[in-house]
Design a protein around this motif. Sequence first.
Motif, short mmCIF file in Angstrom:
data_model
loop_
_atom_site.label_atom_id
_atom_site.label_comp_id
_atom_site.label_asym_id
_atom_site.label_seq_id
_atom_site.Cartn_x
_atom_site.Cartn_y
_atom_site.Cartn_z
N GLU A 36 0.78 -1.05 0.00
CA GLU A 36 0.03 -0.26 -0.07
C GLU A 36 0.95 1.25 0.11
N GLU A 37 2.13 1.24 0.77
CA GLU A 37 2.92 2.46 1.13
C GLU A 37 3.55 2.83 -0.50
N LEU A 38 3.91 1.52 -1.12
CA LEU A 38 4.72 1.66 -2.45
C LEU A 38 3.52 2.20 -3.59
N GLU A 39 2.32 1.88 -3.63
CA GLU A 39 1.15 2.35 -4.57
C GLU A 39 1.26 3.79 -4.29
N THR A 40 1.22 4.43 -3.23
CA THR A 40 0.82 5.76 -2.87
C THR A 40 2.10 6.70 -3.21
N MET A 41 3.45 6.26 -3.04
CA MET A 41 4.71 6.68 -3.05
C MET A 41 4.85 7.34 -4.48
N GLN A 42 5.49 8.56 -4.63
CA GLN A 42 5.37 9.16 -5.63
C GLN A 42 7.09 9.52 -5.73
N ILE A 43 7.91 8.85 -6.88
CA ILE A 43 9.50 9.01 -6.81
C ILE A 43 9.60 9.71 -8.11
N LYS A 44 10.55 10.63 -8.08
CA LYS A 44 10.73 11.58 -9.30
C LYS A 44 12.04 11.27 -9.56
N GLY A 45 12.32 11.00 -11.12
CA GLY A 45 13.60 11.25 -11.86
C GLY A 45 13.83 11.99 -12.62
N GLN A 46 14.80 12.74 -13.05
CA GLN A 46 15.02 13.72 -13.92
C GLN A 46 16.13 13.23 -15.00
N CYS A 47 16.08 14.13 -15.89
CA CYS A 47 17.40 14.21 -16.89
C CYS A 47 18.45 14.93 -16.23
N GLU A 48 19.62 14.65 -16.66
CA GLU A 48 20.70 15.62 -16.26
C GLU A 48 20.56 17.10 -16.16
N ASN A 49 19.96 17.93 -17.10
CA ASN A 49 19.61 19.13 -17.07
C ASN A 49 18.50 19.51 -16.48
N GLY A 50 17.50 18.63 -15.93
CA GLY A 50 16.31 18.89 -15.20
C GLY A 50 15.27 19.35 -16.08
N LEU A 51 15.33 19.37 -17.46
CA LEU A 51 14.17 19.86 -18.02
C LEU A 51 13.40 18.75 -18.59
N VAL A 52 13.09 17.63 -18.10
CA VAL A 52 12.46 16.58 -18.03
C VAL A 52 12.23 16.01 -16.71
N VAL A 53 11.08 15.96 -16.09
CA VAL A 53 11.06 15.15 -14.67
C VAL A 53 9.76 13.98 -15.01
#
Length: 114
Positions: A36-53
Amino acid sequence: MAEKKGFGLGLGKMKELANAFQKAQQIQEDAKKLQEELETMQIKGQCENGLVVVTMSGNQEPLKVEIKPEAMGEGAEKLSEMVTEAVRDAYQISTTTMREKMEALTGNLGLPGM
């Protein structure tokens, strides 16, 4: 004639068995909470320059892709590379997070290789 011993489990073995069942039940409950915790978790990843998240759940379900306006001027090929990079970053972070949480859950079991 040999004396019958039932299943051959003495009182001590019965207590061990009962404790093992209790531990298994607790682990099952903890695993459900973790899911349940994993389902509600929001994990962000981005490209090196941060223009895409990219945002994923802890179960690695893609939730959102954010593209900053400046990324649009980079061209389709470069934008594709940035999106791929952000997805890989979010995936790696979510995989690490999931593994750490599973290790914490199973760590007290004393199972070899866990």
